[in-house]
Design an enzyme around this catalytic site. Sequence first.
Site, PDB file in Angstrom:
ATOM      1  N   GLU A 171      -0.827 -35.278 -62.463  1.00  0.00           N
ATOM      2  CA  GLU A 171       0.089 -34.721 -62.772  1.00  0.00           C
ATOM      3  C   GLU A 171       1.101 -33.719 -62.687  1.00  0.00           C
ATOM      4  O   GLU A 171       0.783 -32.497 -63.028  1.00  0.00           O
ATOM      5  CB  GLU A 171      -0.396 -34.823 -64.377  1.00  0.00           C
ATOM      6  N   GLU A 210      -4.367 -43.082 -65.322  1.00  0.00           N
ATOM      7  CA  GLU A 210      -4.843 -43.150 -67.011  1.00  0.00           C
ATOM      8  C   GLU A 210      -3.846 -43.448 -68.171  1.00  0.00           C
ATOM      9  O   GLU A 210      -2.642 -43.799 -68.460  1.00  0.00           O
ATOM     10  CB  GLU A 210      -4.433 -41.192 -67.645  1.00  0.00           C
TER      11      GLU A 210
HETATM   12  C1  GBH Z   1      -3.494 -36.328 -69.105  1.00  0.00           C
HETATM   13  O1  GBH Z   1      -2.943 -35.043 -69.865  1.00  0.00           O
HETATM   14  C2  GBH Z   1      -4.935 -35.435 -68.091  1.00  0.00           C
HETATM   15  O2  GBH Z   1      -4.927 -35.754 -66.724  1.00  0.00           O
HETATM   16  C3  GBH Z   1      -6.145 -35.010 -68.611  1.00  0.00           C
HETATM   17  O3  GBH Z   1      -6.964 -34.227 -67.510  1.00  0.00           O
HETATM   18  C4  GBH Z   1      -6.159 -35.232 -70.394  1.00  0.00           C
HETATM   19  O4  GBH Z   1      -7.703 -35.049 -70.590  1.00  0.00           O
HETATM   20  C5  GBH Z   1      -5.731 -36.207 -70.624  1.00  0.00           C
HETATM   21  O5  GBH Z   1      -4.444 -36.656 -70.379  1.00  0.00           O
HETATM   22  C6  GBH Z   1      -5.203 -36.527 -72.312  1.00  0.00           C
HETATM   23  O6  GBH Z   1      -4.773 -35.517 -72.488  1.00  0.00           O
HETATM   24  O7  GBH Z   1       5.772 -31.502 -72.909  1.00  0.00           O
HETATM   25  O8  GBH Z   1       4.075 -29.652 -74.046  1.00  0.00           O
HETATM   26  O9  GBH Z   1       5.646 -31.132 -74.901  1.00  0.00           O
HETATM   27  C7  GBH Z   1      -2.294 -35.899 -70.740  1.00  0.00           C
HETATM   28  C8  GBH Z   1      -1.117 -34.310 -70.636  1.00  0.00           C
HETATM   29  C9  GBH Z   1      -0.364 -33.891 -72.956  1.00  0.00           C
HETATM   30  C10 GBH Z   1       1.235 -34.073 -70.658  1.00  0.00           C
HETATM   31  C11 GBH Z   1       1.276 -33.813 -73.752  1.00  0.00           C
HETATM   32  C12 GBH Z   1       2.349 -34.156 -71.500  1.00  0.00           C
HETATM   33  C13 GBH Z   1       3.491 -33.154 -73.065  1.00  0.00           C
HETATM   34  C14 GBH Z   1       3.080 -32.137 -74.275  1.00  0.00           C
HETATM   35  N1  GBH Z   1      -0.069 -34.660 -71.745  1.00  0.00           N
HETATM   36  N2  GBH Z   1       2.036 -33.291 -72.664  1.00  0.00           N
HETATM   37  S1  GBH Z   1       4.675 -31.611 -74.203  1.00  0.00           S
END
Ligand code: GBH
Length: 448
Positions: free
Chosen positions: A167, A354
């Site tokens: 990511e 994931e």
């Molecule tokens: C994944 O991230 C990760 O790889 C993992 O480590 C984590 O624990 C899992 O998912 C659960 O969260 O653009 O600021 O509005 C996903 C993370 C979080 C990415 C929300 C996009 C959008 C928030 N995602 N994010 S924002």
Amino acid sequence: MKNDLRFPKNFVWGVATAAPQIEGAAFEDGKGESIWDRYSRVPGKVLNGDTLDVACDHYHLYKHDFALMRKLGVKHYRLSIAWPRVYPNGDGAVNPKGLEFYSRLIDAMLKEGITPWVTLFHWDLPQSLEDRGGWRSRVVCDAFGPYAEAVVKALGDRVKNWITLNEVFCFTSLGYDGGDKAPGTKETTKVMNQIYHHAIVCHGLAVRAVRQHGGKGARVGITDNPLCPIPVTETPADIAAARKVYAGASLRLLDPIHRGSYSPAYLKQAGADRPEVRKGDFDLISLPTDFLGLNIYTGPFVRAGKGGKPETLPYPPDFPRTSCPWLYITPQVLYWGTRFAHEVYGAKHIYITENGCGYDDEPLVDGEVHDLHRRDLVRNYLGELHRAIGDGVPVRGYFLWSFMDNYEWQDGYTRRFGIIHVDFKTQKRTPKLSAKWYAQVMKENRLV
Ligand code: GBH
């Protein structure tokens, strides 16, 4: 059953975690400080001031965890390597104890009949590199190349599936562009473009390391979390609008990796803020990969507005979500997220690396967690993945996030993503209802 939702033969079913979120032992056996070790100690950055110091104590309990995986019938496990465990300062001297730990870990996994899928970088940048510029600086590429080579050399005889980075959006944009992830700074557009460039160079360095040192049968790909829009209606106009938004959102990442250069659209958009590209960078960036990993949780709804112009609709206030404010429940995102990757970038082997959901309150009732919400969410999402496969999208596998409750970054230990419940005081693991359900899915290769 006539319409049973069976998956293709040899479909890869697995579970996923990441080193910083589960290992603990944050300063043991010579491990160096990561940017998350530092960031979690900045007051106000992480809920309850939770640190990664102990996490699930997987560093000491890994054998127990693999035995539990085997009991559930898990055959594939996606994990990550902690860069600061292997190189405490990011570069310089290697820490033999770090490599020895991962070697023991892989052996223990293989002993339980579990195939490793190893991510080389899941956000835990060594703090020493951050002190020297971090992702803003080329120093990160100079350090990542040798790190990737050291790991592939040490484990490549047993590990055949490699993921370069996890990511990129999260450790770049959310880390350096005013987001809520480490190191938590706010950079200019020019610096951000350079940061993305360094990330895709590192991806290329890891691909090269696997090709040179991975041995026979080694495969490598990146794990991305592109924006995955969902057409409001499945009609040609709305699908085209959603696809346009999809392609436009990946100009700094999937686009250059697949086309071998920055697109004219990106260069025009970046203007004077375009990144500095060194000779040979794109030879690395465009090295062919074997698969595309996608982390897909949620996506916005898009429709064709006036003249076909894409229109992204805001979610209405009561749209269903999980305990994560960002995780709106949108099962179709697995259909469109995989289909667009195939259509736009020609991805031929796709793995969902994931997918899953986080909830805050998951009480143990008579030794069980009745997480019917998770079971329901995953089942509905998998139904859409099944539909994509039926439509010819080459999806080869699915990894559920996460094997166990763990350190959910800025949300600390409050938010639980596991199918195994973890009591963080006693480190007791308890399979949730969803784990028993998923075990049956993996066993029968169909939605049960
Ligand atoms: C994944 O991230 C990760 O790889 C993992 O480590 C984590 O624990 C899992 O998912 C659960 O969260 O653009 O600021 O509005 C996903 C993370 C979080 C990415 C929300 C996009 C959008 C928030 N995602 N994010 S924002």
